[in-house]
Design a protein around this motif. Structure first.
Motif, PDB file in Angstrom:
ATOM      1  N   ARG A   1      77.465  63.851 -16.510  1.00 38.14           N
ATOM      2  CA  ARG A   1      77.792  64.983 -15.644  1.00 38.14           C
ATOM      3  C   ARG A   1      76.515  65.724 -15.227  1.00 38.14           C
ATOM      4  O   ARG A   1      76.355  66.099 -14.061  1.00 38.14           O
ATOM      5  N   GLU A   2      75.617  65.916 -16.167  1.00 38.04           N
ATOM      6  CA  GLU A   2      74.347  66.568 -15.873  1.00 38.04           C
ATOM      7  C   GLU A   2      73.592  65.812 -14.782  1.00 38.04           C
ATOM      8  O   GLU A   2      73.053  66.408 -13.846  1.00 38.04           O
ATOM      9  N   ASN A   3      73.578  64.484 -14.879  1.00 30.52           N
ATOM     10  CA  ASN A   3      72.897  63.651 -13.899  1.00 30.52           C
ATOM     11  C   ASN A   3      73.538  63.788 -12.515  1.00 30.52           C
ATOM     12  O   ASN A   3      72.842  63.885 -11.494  1.00 30.52           O
ATOM     13  N   ARG A   4      74.871  63.800 -12.459  1.00 34.48           N
ATOM     14  CA  ARG A   4      75.562  63.949 -11.178  1.00 34.48           C
ATOM     15  C   ARG A   4      75.261  65.306 -10.535  1.00 34.48           C
ATOM     16  O   ARG A   4      75.136  65.416  -9.309  1.00 34.48           O
ATOM     17  N   LEU A   5      75.129  66.342 -11.348  1.00 32.36           N
ATOM     18  CA  LEU A   5      74.793  67.660 -10.817  1.00 32.36           C
ATOM     19  C   LEU A   5      73.388  67.660 -10.223  1.00 32.36           C
ATOM     20  O   LEU A   5      73.145  68.240  -9.163  1.00 32.36           O
ATOM     21  N   TYR A   6      72.457  67.010 -10.899  1.00 27.34           N
ATOM     22  CA  TYR A   6      71.102  66.913 -10.363  1.00 27.34           C
ATOM     23  C   TYR A   6      71.086  66.130  -9.052  1.00 27.34           C
ATOM     24  O   TYR A   6      70.356  66.476  -8.117  1.00 27.34           O
ATOM     25  N   GLN A   7      71.885  65.063  -8.962  1.00 28.33           N
ATOM     26  CA  GLN A   7      71.967  64.303  -7.719  1.00 28.33           C
ATOM     27  C   GLN A   7      72.517  65.158  -6.581  1.00 28.33           C
ATOM     28  O   GLN A   7      72.037  65.091  -5.440  1.00 28.33           O
ATOM     29  N   THR A   8      73.528  65.969  -6.883  1.00 30.34           N
ATOM     30  CA  THR A   8      74.089  66.879  -5.883  1.00 30.34           C
ATOM     31  C   THR A   8      73.054  67.907  -5.446  1.00 30.34           C
ATOM     32  O   THR A   8      72.914  68.213  -4.247  1.00 30.34           O
ATOM     33  N   ASP A   9      72.317  68.437  -6.406  1.00 31.74           N
ATOM     34  CA  ASP A   9      71.243  69.389  -6.127  1.00 31.74           C
ATOM     35  C   ASP A   9      70.221  68.766  -5.172  1.00 31.74           C
ATOM     36  O   ASP A   9      69.761  69.407  -4.212  1.00 31.74           O
ATOM     37  N   TRP A  10      69.893  67.487  -5.425  1.00 32.61           N
ATOM     38  CA  TRP A  10      68.933  66.769  -4.588  1.00 32.61           C
ATOM     39  C   TRP A  10      69.465  66.637  -3.165  1.00 32.61           C
ATOM     40  O   TRP A  10      68.715  66.790  -2.196  1.00 32.61           O
ATOM     41  N   LEU A  11      70.762  66.327  -3.026  1.00 37.31           N
ATOM     42  CA  LEU A  11      71.362  66.194  -1.697  1.00 37.31           C
ATOM     43  C   LEU A  11      71.305  67.511  -0.925  1.00 37.31           C
ATOM     44  O   LEU A  11      71.088  67.531   0.290  1.00 37.31           O
ATOM     45  N   MET A  12      71.485  68.611  -1.632  1.00 32.80           N
ATOM     46  CA  MET A  12      71.431  69.926  -0.999  1.00 32.80           C
ATOM     47  C   MET A  12      70.012  70.271  -0.546  1.00 32.80           C
ATOM     48  O   MET A  12      69.814  70.828   0.539  1.00 32.80           O
ATOM     49  N   ARG A  13      69.026  69.925  -1.354  1.00 34.96           N
ATOM     50  CA  ARG A  13      67.650  70.356  -1.070  1.00 34.96           C
ATOM     51  C   ARG A  13      66.886  69.424  -0.142  1.00 34.96           C
ATOM     52  O   ARG A  13      66.012  69.874   0.603  1.00 34.96           O
ATOM     53  N   PHE A  14      67.186  68.124  -0.189  1.00 33.11           N
ATOM     54  CA  PHE A  14      66.366  67.170   0.553  1.00 33.11           C
ATOM     55  C   PHE A  14      67.125  66.308   1.556  1.00 33.11           C
ATOM     56  O   PHE A  14      66.517  65.626   2.370  1.00 33.11           O
ATOM     57  N   TYR A  15      68.460  66.315   1.509  1.00 30.11           N
ATOM     58  CA  TYR A  15      69.231  65.432   2.383  1.00 30.11           C
ATOM     59  C   TYR A  15      70.075  66.170   3.419  1.00 30.11           C
ATOM     60  O   TYR A  15      70.832  65.557   4.156  1.00 30.11           O
ATOM     61  N   GLY A  16      69.959  67.483   3.438  1.00 34.69           N
ATOM     62  CA  GLY A  16      70.641  68.249   4.473  1.00 34.69           C
ATOM     63  C   GLY A  16      72.124  68.463   4.263  1.00 34.69           C
ATOM     64  O   GLY A  16      72.843  68.848   5.194  1.00 34.69           O
ATOM     65  N   PHE A  17      72.622  68.246   3.048  1.00 32.83           N
ATOM     66  CA  PHE A  17      74.043  68.461   2.773  1.00 32.83           C
ATOM     67  C   PHE A  17      74.303  69.929   2.436  1.00 32.83           C
ATOM     68  O   PHE A  17      73.521  70.566   1.723  1.00 32.83           O
ATOM     69  N   ASP A  18      75.403  70.433   2.920  1.00 33.73           N
ATOM     70  CA  ASP A  18      75.880  71.737   2.477  1.00 33.73           C
ATOM     71  C   ASP A  18      76.771  71.515   1.267  1.00 33.73           C
ATOM     72  O   ASP A  18      77.509  70.531   1.199  1.00 33.73           O
ATOM     73  N   VAL A  19      76.697  72.412   0.297  1.00 35.56           N
ATOM     74  CA  VAL A  19      77.459  72.232  -0.934  1.00 35.56           C
ATOM     75  C   VAL A  19      78.953  72.092  -0.660  1.00 35.56           C
ATOM     76  O   VAL A  19      79.670  71.359  -1.356  1.00 35.56           O
ATOM     77  N   GLN A  20      79.450  72.762   0.394  1.00 38.88           N
ATOM     78  CA  GLN A  20      80.872  72.714   0.724  1.00 38.88           C
ATOM     79  C   GLN A  20      81.311  71.312   1.148  1.00 38.88           C
ATOM     80  O   GLN A  20      82.466  70.938   0.977  1.00 38.88           O
ATOM     81  N   GLU A  21      80.390  70.506   1.668  1.00 35.70           N
ATOM     82  CA  GLU A  21      80.723  69.145   2.060  1.00 35.70           C
ATOM     83  C   GLU A  21      80.977  68.260   0.849  1.00 35.70           C
ATOM     84  O   GLU A  21      81.790  67.335   0.881  1.00 35.70           O
ATOM     85  N   ILE A  22      80.268  68.544  -0.238  1.00 35.98           N
ATOM     86  CA  ILE A  22      80.339  67.695  -1.427  1.00 35.98           C
ATOM     87  C   ILE A  22      81.407  68.179  -2.396  1.00 35.98           C
ATOM     88  O   ILE A  22      82.168  67.387  -2.964  1.00 35.98           O
ATOM     89  N   LEU A  23      81.466  69.498  -2.602  1.00 38.61           N
ATOM     90  CA  LEU A  23      82.404  70.078  -3.557  1.00 38.61           C
ATOM     91  C   LEU A  23      83.180  71.210  -2.890  1.00 38.61           C
ATOM     92  O   LEU A  23      82.589  72.170  -2.385  1.00 38.61           O
ATOM     93  N   ASN A  24      84.492  71.084  -2.887  1.00 36.00           N
ATOM     94  CA  ASN A  24      85.351  72.081  -2.260  1.00 36.00           C
ATOM     95  C   ASN A  24      86.683  72.128  -3.003  1.00 36.00           C
ATOM     96  O   ASN A  24      86.832  71.479  -4.057  1.00 36.00           O
ATOM     97  N   ASP A  25      87.641  72.861  -2.471  1.00 34.01           N
ATOM     98  CA  ASP A  25      88.927  73.002  -3.166  1.00 34.01           C
ATOM     99  C   ASP A  25      89.635  71.659  -3.330  1.00 34.01           C
ATOM    100  O   ASP A  25      90.321  71.432  -4.332  1.00 34.01           O
TER     101      ASP A  25
END
Length: 418
Positions: A277-301
């Protein structure tokens, strides 16, 4: 005397290992006046710089005495452990001796809070000031901010430290109140905001006046403990996203909860922290900072938690198959970045290479993309006229089976997997 210092070092270095919010990237402090060390290319013990080098650091607490009783912390006041405290002179002497012996390249200094915040912060500032001015030490210094310390001490600390950080502890205010009722997120936001405003102010002054002092040149970071409280991945990453935007943080660190207490408020998990889980969170963090993803696109309701089986970029792609396939010969850089199996470096190479002609399969493989994964989401010069039309669940199974098959080539690997 030597035995006592060594005992302190064992106790306070061991207590510091739970703090992972450290990184040396971003500082460029120069060696001047024939001093010792240089923060360029130096940094953190058993961590990595942006260009992949492993670097070393003396990582210790000033003391593990603490006035707080946070349930998740090994140094909490109710815990029956050996206590120790360095003097200011001992930390300075240790740092200089370790550096001269080429054991370390810098210092990461944190502390439990004894007496009060200002009393503790004042000693941390004395250490870094003594290292910079008296010892002329120009190596990397990462200093932890003590919640509740005065702005005067924070400003002075920022003139000598390369990076400063303060731990958010829990992703939500409710989680923090459950395990550390004496603390609040506001105690973290105030110093982060103060330091960030001073970074911007002194940076502007530096552009006009060359002699203006540097202030926390490597920026700020924070850390959250993951798994000690029941937050969803959505809550965790939305908190991280807000802190990135509000305080221009360099990094947010996610530390899987390690069971160190029998407190009934804490979850019962195995002896190992939730590393996947920790690794997946870091990958998501990377997508937000370097790949142009908004957090809402990856994780939402609709998707409050990350998929443990696959990385978050592939998970997003499978939920948005209408945006694929992407033609690597015509698509813009931002869309190519969203293709599973294509990283930042490969995307830049694709954009550059296609200036000289249309890209074929063998060229994409030479560029270095993960072709077995990416081929399901792209078109290229010699791609099949009709791409295979998979349902998302079927495509996920195909990709997982392909990625798993490479580990099944030897009897030893078969044994380890089954």
């Amino acid at each position: 005397m030597f035995e006592r210092i060594r005992e302190k070092l064992e106790i306070l270095a061991d207590a510091a290992k739970y703090d992972v919010s450290c990184s040396s990237s971003g500082s460029n402090r120069k060696n001047t006046n024939k001093g010792l060390g240089d923060s360029e290319g130096s940094g953190i013990c058993h961590s990595y710089t942006e260009d992949g080098r492993c670097v070393s650091l003396l990582k210790i607490l000033l003391t593990n005495h603490c006035i707080y009783d946070c349930a998740f912390c090994v140094s909490r006041k109710s815990n029956d452990i050996k206590r120790a405290a360095f003097t200011v002179e001992e930390v300075v002497e240790l740092t200089m001796n370790f550096y001269r012996r080429n054991y370390i390249e810098g210092l990461f200094l944190s502390s439990g809070i004894f007496k009060n915040a200002d009393y503790t912060m004042e000693r941390l500032v004395r250490i870094v000031k003594k290292l910079r001015i008296e010892e002329r030490f120009n190596g990397y210094i990462h200093l932890k901010t003590i919640p509740g310390a005065s702005e005067e001490l924070l400003k002075e600390a920022g003139l000598y430290a390369d990076r400063m950080s303060i731990n958010l502890e829990m992703p939500t205010e409710s989680g923090l109140k459950l395990l550390a009722p004496e603390k609040s997120h506001e105690d973290v936001k105030k110093p982060l905001d103060f330091i960030q405003k001073n970074i911007v102010q002194l940076k502007d002054e530096k552009s006009l006046i060359k002699s203006a002092p540097k202030f926390v040149p490597a920026g700020q970071s924070t850390q959250m403990v993951i798994g000690a409280t029941p937050e969803t991945d959505k809550e965790i990453m939305h908190t991280a996203s807000n802190f990135y935007k509000d305080f221009s943080l360099k990094r947010v660190y996610y530390s899987g909860y390690i069971p160190i207490s029998t407190d009934t408020r804490l979850p019962i998990i195995g002896s190992q922290p939730p590393l996947i889980r920790e690794n997946r969170l870091y990958q998501t963090d990377w997508l937000m900072r370097f790949y142009g993803f908004d957090v809402q696109e990856i994780l939402n309701d609709a998707n409050p938690n990350l998929d443990i089986d696959i990385d978050p970029k592939l998970s997003w792609a499978l939920r948005n198959l209408d945006q694929f396939p992407v033609d690597v010969n015509t698509a813009d850089y931002k869309m190519i970045l969203r293709v599973p199996g294509i990283g930042v470096g490969s995307a830049k190479k694709i954009v550059q290479a296609r200036k000289f002609g249309r890209l074929h399969q063998d060229q994409l493989k030479k560029i270095g993309i993960a072709f077995k994964k990416a081929r399901h989401f792209i078109r290229y010069a010699d791609s099949p006229l009709q791409l295979r039309d998979f349902e998302a669940s079927h495509l996920k199974g195909v990709i997982l089976s392909e990625s798993t098959s490479k580990y099944l080539k030897t009897p030893q690997n078969q044994l380890s997997l089954f």
